[in-house]
Design a protein around this motif. Structure first.
Motif, PDB file in Angstrom:
ATOM      1  N   HIS A  74     -12.408   8.212   2.982  1.00  0.00           N
ATOM      2  CA  HIS A  74     -11.561   7.676   1.912  1.00  0.00           C
ATOM      3  C   HIS A  74     -10.567   6.636   2.430  1.00  0.00           C
TER       4      HIS A  74
ATOM      5  N   ALA B  70       0.831  -1.189   0.000  1.00  0.00           N
ATOM      6  CA  ALA B  70       0.000   0.000   0.000  1.00  0.00           C
ATOM      7  C   ALA B  70       0.860   1.230   0.000  1.00  0.00           C
TER       8      ALA B  70
ATOM      9  N   GLY C  78     -10.930   2.787   2.859  1.00  0.00           N
ATOM     10  CA  GLY C  78     -10.724   1.888   1.737  1.00  0.00           C
ATOM     11  C   GLY C  78      -9.380   1.187   1.769  1.00  0.00           C
ATOM     12  N   ASP C  79      -8.431   1.702   2.583  1.00  0.00           N
ATOM     13  CA  ASP C  79      -7.101   1.094   2.685  1.00  0.00           C
ATOM     14  C   ASP C  79      -7.049  -0.052   3.692  1.00  0.00           C
TER      15      ASP C  79
ATOM     16  N   THR D 190      -7.742  -5.161   0.028  1.00  0.00           N
ATOM     17  CA  THR D 190      -8.281  -4.058   0.810  1.00  0.00           C
ATOM     18  C   THR D 190      -9.685  -3.734   0.308  1.00  0.00           C
TER      19      THR D 190
ATOM     20  N   MET E 213     -10.783  -0.952  -0.912  1.00  0.00           N
ATOM     21  CA  MET E 213     -10.630  -0.263  -2.194  1.00  0.00           C
ATOM     22  C   MET E 213      -9.186  -0.426  -2.654  1.00  0.00           C
ATOM     23  N   SER E 214      -8.955  -0.185  -3.931  1.00  0.00           N
ATOM     24  CA  SER E 214      -7.615  -0.295  -4.501  1.00  0.00           C
ATOM     25  C   SER E 214      -7.120   1.086  -4.891  1.00  0.00           C
ATOM     26  N   GLN E 215      -5.981   1.478  -4.356  1.00  0.00           N
ATOM     27  CA  GLN E 215      -5.438   2.791  -4.659  1.00  0.00           C
ATOM     28  C   GLN E 215      -4.944   2.833  -6.102  1.00  0.00           C
TER      29      GLN E 215
ATOM     30  N   THR F 146      -6.635   8.674  -5.258  1.00  0.00           N
ATOM     31  CA  THR F 146      -7.813   8.100  -5.897  1.00  0.00           C
ATOM     32  C   THR F 146      -7.853   6.599  -5.645  1.00  0.00           C
ATOM     33  N   SER F 147      -9.052   6.075  -5.362  1.00  0.00           N
ATOM     34  CA  SER F 147      -9.225   4.642  -5.138  1.00  0.00           C
ATOM     35  C   SER F 147     -10.422   4.134  -5.913  1.00  0.00           C
ATOM     36  N   HIS F 148     -10.354   2.848  -6.272  1.00  0.00           N
ATOM     37  CA  HIS F 148     -11.410   2.198  -7.037  1.00  0.00           C
ATOM     38  C   HIS F 148     -11.852   0.937  -6.318  1.00  0.00           C
TER      39      HIS F 148
END
Length: 626
Positions: A194, A15, A197-198, A98, A100-102, A109-111
């Motif tokens: 945000h 990460a 998401g990690d 995780t 979300m994916s950075q 930004t993450s998806h």
């Protein structure tokens, strides 16, 4: 740890902390599939894949890599043990996913990954994540909200880094099997929704179960039992301390998610450990052990790429540009040691570091001096403080060095013999102001005690970097020494802050936020394993960190970060070293590489693939054993 190139390789499966000034306010019932902290993502209106990948990249083959040191654990989330390659202390690594994916081609930004969407109220007091119904563990069981809640609880309880990273998360609740809500202890912190998401999600049922011998597993302890995961890879085999092999999961549930299309193309990832840097280099030149080398030696890059495989064109080298900025790399001065507590002493040590001569004689002029903790972007302070930054700093004027307001911060330059003498005289004068005088060739205090500094290293090559600096320190009468220890001892001593000075690389992003507390806060200074290696305990720094965390918008974030950067610089906590403006990557010519690579990080190795014809030709030519 040195140089951008190594960061590119380590970023695959690790990460990278990209925090920011905040999300656009939303109503509590609006589900979002893109989390962006800096404006809108270029994938906002539809996302099938990253625009740089080859969606038809073939799968197969082995990526061979080497690692310095050793390992004794597959549990990266506790202070004990040295995790094996592929396990990440923060984030999922190769095994876990995780929420979300950075993004690798945009900052902040993450998806979607485990979570297919998230939402948050206008006051940012909570965040709710909705789990993708396809999300599965490698044993086929679904990933549930209960897994997410349990993961946050055990990670905060056992991982110092997670505890600090998610410090403001007071509660996690499973609203249903697929929805989990996080509550925060503050409002208005725009990055908190945000960064959830990690969160690496761990399998509760596996960790609370028993191993093959019937013994109950314990996540608070090191282990060499390959854990159950949810990622693209799982542990295939290992030799304790010397080798670990990961194999791609053939029925990986997230293979077709946009963040993974055209990526994770290697069937196997093999890591072999070396104890000696020269042996590591020789292994690369011979082939079979290391297919891609992130070069961190200017001397080697300039003079040693002349071995047979390179001259034959079978090994390529390339410089990758990237826009993510540069980390502060420097000699950390441990403020827990009494000799470094006076700012004038720390400034004096800075005046003894001759970068220009080192760059000319050791680095072939390839490096650039680092003069900001947020180098290479709009977050770096410069000139004199003005505007909003000045307004912020004025609140603390009586607690800050007066020069901060009247002089541009500049590091000493050693561009002539005269400059060298002037800089060393300046250093002696600063030491004298701090109560240290040169008597009989020794720099001593009023008690007659000589000033001592021991640099801690873990590789014989550290002598090349530290030696010239120690030579200048000895000219001042300082007893300067270098102690080289093995990797495990080095890691343990750094974790427990048992050193005078070490070289550290302080990674940052284009959108700093909560992680700044781990770098600089008073609270982190007393927590073993934190990134506050310096031991800063300064109320002004604490206040500026909070100012960054609670920045109202991008302009406010930039001003607050400028102020923090300037205060850190003028306190001389670190003797800044240098950075490489580009990433040096050398590789055996067995890969297919997309024409475009993500400019933000420079290169995404996971988007490469094995070219079977090239690999076969190399194997025949060099009798590869892989």
């Amino acid at each position: 740890m040195r140089g951008r190139a190594r960061r590119i390789l380590r970023r695959t499966g690790l990460a990278t902390i990209m925090l920011g000034f905040g999300l656009v306010a939303a109503s509590a019932d609006e589900w979002r599939t893109v989390s962006s902290l800096i404006g809108s993502s270029k994938y906002e209106n539809g996302f099938e894949r990253y625009d740089y990948v080859n969606p038809n990249a073939p799968k197969g083959g082995t990526l061979n890599s080497t690692v310095m040191g050793t390992f004794d654990s597959f549990n990266p989330f506790i202070p004990r043990g040295t995790p094996a390659a592929g396990f990440a202390e923060l984030g999922g690594g190769l095994l876990y996913e995780t929420l979300m994916s950075q993004a690798l081609d945009e900052p902040g930004t993450s998806h979607p990954l485990i979570a297919e969407a998230f939402q948050y109220p206008e006051d940012y007091s909570s965040a709710t994540y909705r789990i993708d119904p396809r999300a599965r563990w490698h044993d086929g069981k679904p990933i549930t909200a209960e897994d997410v809640v349990w993961s946050l609880q055990v990670l905060k309880a056992n991982s110092p880094m997670y505890n600090r990273y998610f410090h403001n998360v007071t509660e996690a609740m499973a609203l249903s099997e697929r929805e989990v809500q996080f509550k925060f202890d503050q409002k208005g912190n725009r990055e908190l929704p945000h960064i959830m998401g990690d969160l690496a999600v761990l399998p509760k049922h596996w960790w609370e179960g028993t191993d093959a011998s019937g013994k109950k597993r314990d996540i608070t302890q090191p282990t060499l039992e390959p854990p159950l995961g949810s990622g693209a890879y799982k542990v295939e085999s290992f030799k304790p301390g010397s080798e670990i092999v990961w194999s791609r999961v053939p029925d990986y549930w997230a293979a077709n998610l946009p963040v993974n299309v055209g990526r994770q193309n290697f069937d196997r990832r093999r890591y072999v450990y070396f104890q000696d840097d020269n042996a590591n280099w020789q292994a690369f030149t011979k082939g079979g052990y290391n297919d891609i080398r992130a070069e961190n030696s200017a001397r080697r890059w300039a003079t040693e790429y002349n071995f047979p495989a390179f001259t034959a064109g079978d090994v390529k080298k390339h410089e990758f540009e990237q826009t993510a900025g540069e980390p502060m790399q420097g000699f950390v001065l441990n403020l827990r040691r009494p000799q470094f507590q006076d700012r004038r002493v720390r400034e004096a040590l800075t005046y003894a570091f001759d970068f220009e001569s080192m760059n000319r004689t050791l680095f072939y002029g390839l490096y650039t001096r680092t003069n900001s903790y947020f180098q290479g972007g709009p977050l770096a302070s410069s000139g004199l403080p003005e505007g909003k930054e000045l307004e912020i700093l004025e609140q603390y004027r009586d607690k800050l060095p007066p020069e901060l307001f009247t002089q541009e911060f500049k590091l000493p330059v050693f561009d002539s013999p005269q400059a060298t003498r002037a800089n060393l005289r300046k250093a002696l004068d600063l030491f004298k102001q701090a109560g240290w005088t040169n008597q009989g060739g020794k720099l001593v205090n009023e008690k007659g005690e000589q000033f001592r500094i021991e640099f801690l290293g873990r590789d014989p090559s550290d002598e090349r970097i530290t030696g010239p600096f120690m030579d200048n320190l000895r000219k001042l009468g300082i007893n300067a020494t270098l102690r080289i220890v093995d990797t495990s001892q080095y890691i343990n001593r750094v974790r427990s802050f048992d050193f005078d000075s070490v070289t550290d690389v302080m990674m940052q992003s284009q959108s700093p936020g909560n992680e700044q507390r781990d770098f600089w806060s008073s609270a982190a200074a007393d927590i073993e394993g934190s990134r506050n290696l310096i031991g800063i305990k300064d109320p002004v720094v604490d206040a500026l960190v909070d100012r960054v965390v609670f920045a109202r918008d991008r302009d406010d974030l930039i001003a607050a970060t400028h102020a923090l950067d300037r205060v850190l610089l003028w306190n001389f906590y670190v003797v800044p070293q240098y950075h490489n403006p580009v990433a040096w990557i050398a590789y055996w010519d067995k890969f297919g590489v997309p024409e475009k690579q993500p400019s933000y990080i420079g290169a995404d190795i996971d988007s490469w693939w094995i070219d079977k014809d090239k690999e076969a030709a190399l194997a025949a030519k060099y009798k590869s054993t892989n």
